[in-house]
Write an enzyme that holds these catalytic residues in place. Structure first.
Site, PDB file in Angstrom:
ATOM      1  N   LYS A   1     116.307   1.432   7.320  1.00 24.71           N
ATOM      2  CA  LYS A   1     116.315   1.290   8.989  1.00 24.71           C
ATOM      3  C   LYS A   1     114.866   0.523   8.903  1.00 24.71           C
ATOM      4  O   LYS A   1     113.705   0.656   9.231  1.00 24.71           O
ATOM      5  CB  LYS A   1     115.900   2.697   9.615  1.00 24.71           C
ATOM      6  CG  LYS A   1     116.313   2.557  10.832  1.00 24.71           C
ATOM      7  CD  LYS A   1     116.504   4.070  11.430  1.00 24.71           C
ATOM      8  CE  LYS A   1     116.508   4.037  13.018  1.00 24.71           C
ATOM      9  NZ  LYS A   1     117.551   3.170  13.590  1.00 24.71           N
TER      10      LYS A   1
HETATM   11  N1  PMP Z   1     123.576   3.440  12.834  1.00 18.71           N
HETATM   12  C1  PMP Z   1     122.391   2.427  13.414  1.00 18.71           C
HETATM   13  C2  PMP Z   1     122.723   1.020  13.095  1.00 18.71           C
HETATM   14  C3  PMP Z   1     121.356   3.053  14.000  1.00 18.71           C
HETATM   15  O1  PMP Z   1     120.416   2.078  14.374  1.00 18.71           O
HETATM   16  C4  PMP Z   1     121.349   4.367  14.458  1.00 18.71           C
HETATM   17  C5  PMP Z   1     120.146   4.744  15.271  1.00 18.71           C
HETATM   18  N2  PMP Z   1     118.968   4.885  14.652  1.00 18.71           N
HETATM   19  C6  PMP Z   1     122.333   5.323  13.838  1.00 18.71           C
HETATM   20  C7  PMP Z   1     123.464   4.775  13.232  1.00 18.71           C
HETATM   21  C8  PMP Z   1     122.462   6.756  14.474  1.00 18.71           C
HETATM   22  O2  PMP Z   1     121.549   7.403  13.639  1.00 18.71           O
HETATM   23  P1  PMP Z   1     120.441   8.640  14.185  1.00 18.71           P
HETATM   24  O3  PMP Z   1     121.913   9.610  14.488  1.00 18.71           O
HETATM   25  O4  PMP Z   1     119.970   8.989  12.856  1.00 18.71           O
HETATM   26  O5  PMP Z   1     119.888   8.076  15.218  1.00 18.71           O
END
Ligand code: PMP
Length: 285
Positions: free
Chosen positions: A151
């Site tokens: 991320k």
């Molecule tokens: N995919 C991407 C590309 C994201 O940026 C996010 C949000 N952070 C998610 C999926 C969902 O992840 P999470 O449930 O951990 O927020």
């Protein structure tokens, strides 16, 4: 009262919360982040988010200057300092200020930033009636170029897809991977319900391992549903009985139209609605 922002050990008023323009987080998107939610003053799956942050950092050879436990305390303290119970938290670690060159060895002092803010929720209408989304031409980053499991502060891949989605009048956009399979949306993971089974792309489809995705998989399994993480195509989406997205900000949100195809009967499905209710229970009780 102005919001307090944590930067590397100190709380600053929002207006005074500043970092160097030489920070490689700004110059090159060199850094990592997390987006988290707090419910009733408690961060949802705090440990999992911290683990993902430290893993993202490890993958890009970035040493987070404080220990996980210390960062966890700093997040909780920042929430308290701002009197935020139900909020959104952005946790950022930058490579730090350096010279005008890529070389991370010429940077020093990675910055740890914690922003806790009030959450701006999607309109309730989206949850009641479901979203329309479109698939876009920008594919998800190839895992061998920059793994979507990291991320990173460089979200241009997702931003380009988001712009394509917005141009088509949609708030979310469906991204495929380099093999033409379904990957994820720009800030959410995707699920289908087909013949009573819950389907979602596997992590090796080149997606972020969403924390909400994990929670929803657990909820579905504990309510007796079969969950399969399998490669999916656009065709699978078009013929699915139900579709929904998951993410920390959106939580669980129904999708009723994809590329102008009506999903199921065009209304949020029964299993989707049940999982939304169960997720609410999990986070708010
Ligand atoms: N995919 C991407 C590309 C994201 O940026 C996010 C949000 N952070 C998610 C999926 C969902 O992840 P999470 O449930 O951990 O927020």
């Amino acid at each position: 009262m102005s919001l307090k922002i944590y930067i590397s050990g100190t709380l600053y008023d929002k207006e005074d919360a500043k970092i160097s323009v030489y920070d490689h987080g700004l110059l090159y998107g060199d850094g990592v982040f997390e987006g988290m939610r707090s419910y009733g003053g408690k961060v949802f799956r705090h440990g999992e988010h911290l683990e993902r942050l430290y893993n993202s950092a490890k993958a890009i050879w970035l040493q987070i200057p404080i220990a996980k436990a210390e960062l966890e305390t700093a997040v909780n303290d920042t929430l308290v300092a701002n009197g935020i119970e139900d909020g959104y938290i952005r946790l950022i670690v930058t490579r730090g200020a350096g010279s005008l060159g890529l070389d991370p060895n010429r940077t020093s002092d990675p910055q740890v930033i914690i922003i806790t803010d009030h959450i701006s929720l999607y309109p309730t209408e989206y949850y009641e009636n479901g979203l329309e989304i479109v698939s876009v031409s920008t594919i998800r980053n190839h895992p061998d170029a920059l793994s979507p499991r990291v991320k990173s502060l460089n979200y241009l891949n997702n931003i380009l897809a988001k712009i394509e989605g917005l141009q088509a009048g949609c708030v979310e956009a469906l991204m495929l991977n380099h093999k033409g399979e379904i990957a994820e949306c720009t800030g959410d993971n995707i699920f289908l319900v087909s013949h009573g089974e819950v389907l979602t792309p596997p992590i090796d489809a080149g997606i972020l391992e969403g924390i909400t995705r994990d929670a929803v998989i657990e909820l579905a399994k504990s309510s007796g549903l079969a969950v399969r993480e399998i490669p999916l195509t656009k065709h699978d989406v078009y013929i699915a009985d139900e579709c929904f997205l998951t993410g920390s900000a959106a939580e669980v949100i129904p999708v009723v139209k994809v590329d102008s195809r009506v999903i199921g009967n065009g209304r949020p499905g029964t299993i989707t609605r049940d999982l939304i209710a169960k997720f609410h229970e999990l986070t708010r009780s």
